[in-house]
Motif scaffolding. Structure first.
Motif: not given
Lengths: 506, 355
Positions: B14-27
């Motif tokens: 299984e792979y995580k799609a992103y390293q960080h939370s959506a909020l952090r990726r946007v902000l």
């Protein structure tokens, strides 16, 4: 250190059990080398045997992790190339690095020009000494001309002149003859013998056995980062040296799977590119692994790049399943199912600043797009499948490619091309610089792919890899195919010979 | 290592799609920083500057920056591929002159406008050909065509101006969407914005622009036609500049050879401020739009506050330099952090590569 009346019996340079590793990769397991004064010492071994690492430690480019390093009997430890130079060591590389816009004399005295009154550069003294050195070496190079436009051979002589003016006691020549013509090689050898007779110690690294036997007094063989043996050249033979260089049971390393070999998939006929490769013809069948062996610089990468369409060729044809591929058109090659995993995965294989997901899907974006549109969840889904199949280790799919280890980067590039569902897979140096565990995984993968019916063309400079994996071995030397061997006939000796021997009948 | 990598079987990992939370990726992005800065300027100006929060200011602001907004769209794509187009303002001027000459010759305005856009497209094709087929660097090519297109524009019309455009069209260029202070020009702009944003962010073509900007060799080795991609970008840039030229002419009811001189620098400044890297490979459309609006509203607020135009230039220039420096500084900080992490890993003996 430059005391020329030291005891002639003390070795000029002595390395023993020197170790150097880069992270988990051990480049030099146990390197030993003893150089006597007034002697030319050959250092031979396959690519990756650890010769270059050893030389770089001597030159002060790398620091050893362990082991002894003595110069004239005294232990030394270099932190920089300047220290190594000051201690009387000079390394002459295959491609000299001179300043093209300066004169020959200025290059020889770069950074340490003799000064006269008021600190002005004493050009006369400089020119005088340069002329003397060239006379002593018996070569004719105008000390006043610009370095630009000089042949590689002349540039090497200038590097040697520089070493002499520094009174280097140890000269290391790393494959100096690779780019030289016959006459130039003779002149270089004459210079080398002259230096030996002056009492200096020389190291000569070469893949050409005829040269080793002609020039050298002693030979040291390295394999897999370790010292193997040292012997006087008079007491050995080409066969012995090849055996020592290869020296292991190559079939046990890579469990090759049996694959059903079908029809021709990739057919290359009469491919030519002036000065790069000549009259290249061969074919690869489905289920077959064809190994392309040869020395670095033999033109193998150029051939496969031309097949894929990123490099040019002047004449000849490339066919995939009977269809002729247009020149210079990687997209057309990809459409016919050709995939190329390039030699330099960091510069050509993937974008290090982009995510693993974007890298894996790079060659299949058009196919993944829905109604011409693509977004990250589509890419992540496809990337996860391929990352998983190749067991890529990454923190997440949006981690940048450059943050992965070498072996995992290679898996990303493999995933990128396997995702394109190729019929012909060309792999250039599949395991260069990856650790042993991942290496075996990559080999199993290649074997498995062949079993599934892919036609595989594999370039490798590592003989055991070629012999262990390939159903058929092609050997290139100086831009031409000089040998073709079936798996059963491909012995290390035969392949090495085809890769190195000068043609007797030309 | 595990035994045989079960190659074509089902996914085992299984792979995580992103390293960080959506909020952090946007902000935590440069785009968000610029949008934040824009909001700050708008709030401060609305409170502190008289008349800034009026509908009229909005109308004039949008009218004024509309040509910049338009041309910033293709410019973003071009800079992401590590190229540049300095000739856009000259193309705009040329298109303006063509529009004027067409109307003077008695053609209906739509015909003259269409011809002007075609001329702009041709100008872009000339840039693209010199870059792609002759292989010249776009910086040199478009410095040349900056002078060339401007020269032609001025040569065609001399020092005179044409201002005899049909009222219907000049009124339309100045009209607002009924019952709002928003000019109608926003509608064609929004259409183009959707087209360009989709092209950049949601198509394989857009993906390839980033690849080209980051590593042309990898792009070629992946079957991306680097040359033709650049060619079409310059064609787009020319076409949009032509369109902007028509709008500019109608808005000011004025066709002159020296229209919009120097605007290319405003456009490029806004694009860079919006987070597009001059070294290619990085940037997003929403950041660019925020960048254009930021420069526009900052200048407008300062002007309303009675600041002279030379001081405004100094301030806008300083903001631009600070933003570029901060981006480089943050990038440097990040590499430092990665290097530090890498070192730790290296000591633990879990990463590394032979040279």
């Amino acid at each position: 250190m430059t005391d020329t009346v030291s005891d002639p019996a003390t070795p000029a340079l002595e390395l023993s059990r020197v170790v150097k590793s880069f992270g988990p990769v051990v480049a030099l397991r146990s390197g030993s080398l003893t150089l006597q004064k007034g002697s030319i010492h050959a250092l031979i071994g396959e690519n990756g045997a650890g010769k270059s690492t050893l030389v770089k430690i001597v030159a002060g480019l790398y620091r050893r992790d362990a082991g002894d390093f003595r110069l004239e009997g005294d232990p030394v430890d270099f932190h920089s190339t300047a220290q190594s130079k000051a201690a009387g060591i000079a390394v002459i590389y295959q491609e000299p690095t001179l300043f093209p816009d300066l004169s020959v004399t200025e290059n020889i005295f770069m950074g340490r020009q003799p000064t006269g009154r008021l600190g002005r550069i004493d050009r006369k003294a400089m020119r005088q000494e340069a002329t003397e050195i060239f006379e002593r070496l018996g070569v004719r190079i105008d000390p006043d001309r610009l370095t630009e436009g000089l042949s590689i051979a002349d540039q090497q002589i200038i590097e040697i002149a520089k070493a002499i003016s520094l009174d280097a006691r140890v000269l290391i020549m790393d494959e100096p003859t690779a780019a030289l013509s016959g006459v130039e090689v003779e002149r270089l050898f004459a210079v080398a013998r002259q230096l030996r007779d002056e009492g200096r110690a020389l190291v000569f690294i070469s893949h050409r056995f005829d040269e080793v036997f002609e020039l050298c007094d002693t030979v040291t063989v390295m394999r897999d980062g370790s010292y193997i043996d040292t012997m006087p050249i008079a007491e050995t033979s080409v066969d012995d040296l090849v055996r020592l260089m290869v020296g292991r049971d190559v079939t046990e390393m890579f469990p090759k799977l049996e694959a059903e070999i079908g029809d021709d998939v990739l057919v290359v006929e009469g491919l030519n590119q002036k000065g790069v490769f000549k009259n290249i013809s061969f074919s690869v069948r489905s289920g077959e692994i064809v190994g392309l062996a040869g020395l670095v610089g033999a033109g193998r990468s150029e051939v496969v790049r031309a097949i894929f369409g990123v490099d040019p060729y002047e004449s000849g044809t490339v066919k995939v399943n009977g269809k002729v591929l247009p020149k210079d058109n990687p997209r057309a090659a990809m459409a016919e199912g050709v995939a190329l995993v390039p030699e330099d995965r960091r510069k050509q294989g993937q974008v290090l600043d982009q995510s693993v997901a974007l890298n894996i899907t790079m060659a299949i974006r058009n196919r993944l797009a829905k109604a011409g549109l693509i977004w990250s969840s589509i890419e992540n889904e496809a990337a996860a499948i391929w990352a998983s199949r190749l067991e890529v280790k990454t923190a997440a799919l949006d981690a940048e490619g450059g943050t992965l280890s070498g072996g995992n980067q290679q898996k990303v590039v493999l995933a990128k091309w396997l995702a394109s569902n190729p019929k012909v897979l060309i792999i250039d140096e599949p395991t260069r610089g990856i650790d042993v565990g991942t290496k075996a995984e990559v080999h199993r993968l290649i074997s498995k792919l062949a079993q599934e019916g892919l036609a595989i063309l594999m370039i490798s400079s590592e003989l055991p890899e070629v012999l262990g994996m390939a159903d058929r071995v092609l050997v290139m030397r100086a831009g031409e195919i000089t040998g073709e061997f079936d798996r059963s006939e491909a012995t290390p000796e035969a392949v090495m010979f085809a890769a190195t021997a000068e043609e007797d009948v030309a | 290592m595990s035994t045989s990598a079960a190659l074509l079987d089902k996914p085992t990992r299984e792979y995580k799609a992103y390293q960080h939370s959506a909020l952090r990726r946007v902000l935590v992005t440069r785009e968000s920083a610029i949008i934040g800065l824009l909001v700050l300027v708008l709030v401060v100006a609305s409170i502190g500057v008289d008349n800034f929060a009026s509908p009229l200011t909005l109308t004039f602001l949008i009218r004024e920056i509309a040509p910049i907004l338009f041309i910033a769209l293709p410019m973003t794509l071009i800079i992401i591929t590590e190229e540049i187009d300095l000739s856009v303002a000259s193309t705009l001027g040329l298109a303006s002159v063509i529009t004027g000459l067409g109307v003077q010759a008695g053609w209906p305005l739509p015909v003259a406008a269409l011809l002007a856009i075609l001329v702009g497209t041709l100008a872009g094709a000339i840039n693209g050909s010199l870059v792609t087929f002759v292989g010249l660097p776009s910086l040199a090519v478009t410095i040349g065509t900056l002078a060339l297109f401007r020269g032609i524009a001025v040569g065609l019309l001399g020092t005179t101006a044409i201002s005899t455009f049909p009222d219907f069209w000049t009124d339309l260029a100045r009209a607002n969407i009924p019952a709002t202070p928003v000019p109608v020009i926003i509608i064609p702009f929004l259409v183009l914005l959707v087209v360009f944003a989709t092209l950049l962010h949601f198509t394989p073509f857009g993906r390839s622009l980033y690849t080209i900007g980051l590593n042309k060799e990898v792009a070629s080795f992946s079957g991306i036609n680097v040359g033709m991609t650049k060619f079409w970008l310059f064609v787009m840039s020319g076409a949009v500049s032509g369109l902007a030229g028509v709008y500019f002419t109608l808005l000011y009811n004025n066709s002159r050879g020296d229209n919009a001189i120097g605007m290319e620098l405003q456009i490029i400044a806004a694009v860079l401020l919006g987070g597009v890297s001059i070294f290619g490979g990085r940037g997003a459309m929403h950041g660019v739009i925020a960048g254009v609006l930021l420069i526009g509203s900052l200048s407008s607020a300062l002007r309303l506050a009675g600041v002279t135009s030379d001081i405004i230039n100094v301030i806008v220039g300083t903001v631009l330099i600070l933003s570029v420096v901060s981006a480089s500084f943050l990038a440097w900080l990040r590499t430092k952090r990665i290097a530090a992490v890498g070192k730790k890993k290296g000591q633990a003996g879990s990463s590394g590569d032979t040279a």
